[in-house]
Each structure stands twice: as structure tokens, then as C-alpha cells.
Design a protein around this motif. Structure first.
Motif, PDB file in Angstrom:
ATOM      1  N   PHE A 176      17.368 -74.189 -22.656  1.00 26.06           N
ATOM      2  CA  PHE A 176      16.053 -74.315 -23.619  1.00 26.06           C
ATOM      3  C   PHE A 176      16.653 -74.228 -25.087  1.00 26.06           C
ATOM      4  O   PHE A 176      17.402 -73.107 -25.453  1.00 26.06           O
ATOM      5  N   THR A 221       9.897 -67.055 -15.428  1.00 25.34           N
ATOM      6  CA  THR A 221      10.572 -66.295 -14.414  1.00 25.34           C
ATOM      7  C   THR A 221       9.201 -65.722 -13.244  1.00 25.34           C
ATOM      8  O   THR A 221       9.316 -66.017 -12.043  1.00 25.34           O
ATOM      9  N   ARG A 278      19.065 -70.874 -25.437  1.00 28.86           N
ATOM     10  CA  ARG A 278      19.256 -69.937 -24.405  1.00 28.86           C
ATOM     11  C   ARG A 278      19.269 -70.494 -22.971  1.00 28.86           C
ATOM     12  O   ARG A 278      18.422 -71.468 -22.555  1.00 28.86           O
ATOM     13  N   LYS A 279      20.208 -69.923 -22.074  1.00 27.90           N
ATOM     14  CA  LYS A 279      20.083 -70.454 -20.505  1.00 27.90           C
ATOM     15  C   LYS A 279      19.615 -69.573 -19.514  1.00 27.90           C
ATOM     16  O   LYS A 279      19.431 -68.269 -19.988  1.00 27.90           O
ATOM     17  N   ALA A 280      18.784 -70.090 -18.826  1.00 30.86           N
ATOM     18  CA  ALA A 280      18.091 -69.258 -17.862  1.00 30.86           C
ATOM     19  C   ALA A 280      18.465 -69.769 -16.375  1.00 30.86           C
ATOM     20  O   ALA A 280      18.436 -70.860 -16.094  1.00 30.86           O
ATOM     21  N   GLN A 282      11.549 -67.360 -27.147  1.00 30.15           N
ATOM     22  CA  GLN A 282      12.343 -67.996 -25.990  1.00 30.15           C
ATOM     23  C   GLN A 282      12.324 -66.845 -24.794  1.00 30.15           C
ATOM     24  O   GLN A 282      12.209 -67.148 -23.703  1.00 30.15           O
ATOM     25  N   PHE A 339      16.607 -69.484 -12.481  1.00 29.62           N
ATOM     26  CA  PHE A 339      15.554 -69.204 -11.594  1.00 29.62           C
ATOM     27  C   PHE A 339      15.717 -69.408 -10.159  1.00 29.62           C
ATOM     28  O   PHE A 339      16.395 -70.473  -9.896  1.00 29.62           O
ATOM     29  N   GLY A 346      14.669 -79.062 -23.134  1.00 35.59           N
ATOM     30  CA  GLY A 346      14.806 -78.520 -22.049  1.00 35.59           C
ATOM     31  C   GLY A 346      15.529 -79.362 -21.016  1.00 35.59           C
ATOM     32  O   GLY A 346      15.453 -80.331 -20.899  1.00 35.59           O
ATOM     33  N   GLU A 392      18.938 -73.757 -13.171  1.00 37.67           N
ATOM     34  CA  GLU A 392      19.423 -73.592 -14.608  1.00 37.67           C
ATOM     35  C   GLU A 392      18.741 -74.355 -15.456  1.00 37.67           C
ATOM     36  O   GLU A 392      18.762 -75.709 -15.156  1.00 37.67           O
ATOM     37  N   TYR A 419       9.208 -66.607 -23.193  1.00 32.52           N
ATOM     38  CA  TYR A 419       8.898 -67.775 -22.405  1.00 32.52           C
ATOM     39  C   TYR A 419       9.374 -67.714 -21.132  1.00 32.52           C
ATOM     40  O   TYR A 419       9.137 -68.029 -20.171  1.00 32.52           O
ATOM     41  N   ILE A 420      10.898 -67.362 -21.283  1.00 32.50           N
ATOM     42  CA  ILE A 420      11.721 -67.302 -19.799  1.00 32.50           C
ATOM     43  C   ILE A 420      10.920 -66.093 -18.984  1.00 32.50           C
ATOM     44  O   ILE A 420      11.135 -66.428 -17.889  1.00 32.50           O
TER      45      ILE A 420
END
Length: 134
Positions: free
Chosen positions: A95, A126, A6-8, A118, A10, A82, A92, A121-122
């Protein structure tokens, strides 16, 4: 074995995200944990709210770029990665977790469990870095 990635993004500097993720003594920002415990220079344990203890070993660390961990508890073993990247005033992170259930009856549920973990966690991360410098 299941792998979930998964991409996040911040809205803060990469240092804030990196420092939060790698401060293995501080878990107050994590809604799924009751405590953490340092076991050595490269090892730590996380205790979930239900009491499950998971042991982590740092296998690779490039500050503000890459963190890799092996993980194991009574139900599973796996690897967490990560990848951190600064994108202007944002960070960016991708994970990726690869997990193998130790119980054959849990195998069909591993991917769904990882996706849920996930996402949580994100969301927690955040919230933890929302007021960090950009």
C-alpha cells in the motif's frame, strides 16, 4: 507532500483480500469509519468517525493485481495505490499513499498521520480476512 508505503502479508487467497478492499459499500471491518457512500461507478465517499468526508475516485483497477484511487477532503488530497500479489497460500499487498496537506500547518504531521492510518488499515484488514479460504 508525503509518501508512505507499507507491505503486508495476509494468510488467505488474494480474492479475499481484493474483495474486502474493493467492496466500497461495506465498511464494517474498518475501525476508523462510520459509513461509506457510493457516488457513482468510479466514485465513493468514506466518512471517518469524526465526520470527515473523503471522496475517492478509482483511477486504475486490475482485479487482484492493482487498485489506484485519487482522494480528497477539506484537509488533504492525494493518491492511494494497492499492489496485490499471490504468494502460495498467502497474499502480499504493498500500500502506497502520497498526500499533500492543504493547510501549511498540517504539512509536518502528514507522514506520521499516514503511517498511523496504514497501520490501522492493515490491522483491520488482517482481522477482516483472517477466516477467509487459503
Amino acid at each position: 507532500m508525503a509518501t508512505v508505503s507499507r507491505k503486508a502479508t495476509f494468510r488467505c487467497h488474494v480474492f479475499a483480500v481484493w474483495n474486502t478492499v474493493t467492496d466500497f459499500q461495506r465498511c464494517g471491518w474498518r475501525s476508523d469509519l462510520q459509513k461509506t457512500e457510493l457516488l457513482g461507478e468510479q466514485n465513493f465517499a468514506e466518512y471517518a468517525k469524526d465526520g470527515t468526508k473523503t471522496i475517492f475516485t478509482v483511477t486504475a483497477s486490475e482485479p487482484c493485481r492493482r487498485l489506484e484511487l485519487d482522494m480528497e477532503n477539506g484537509r488533504m488530497h492525494g493518491h492511494w495505490v494497492g499492489i496485490f500479489a499471490e504468494r502460495g497460500a498467502e497474499t502480499e499487498v504493498v500500500f502506497t499513499e502520497t498526500v499533500t496537506a492543504k493547510n501549511i500547518f498540517l504539512k509536518p504531521f502528514v507522514r506520521l498521520y499516514l503511517q498511523k492510518q496504514q497501520a490501522r488499515y492493515i490491522a483491520d484488514l488482517t482481522a477482516a480476512v483472517q477466516n477467509a479460504p487459503r
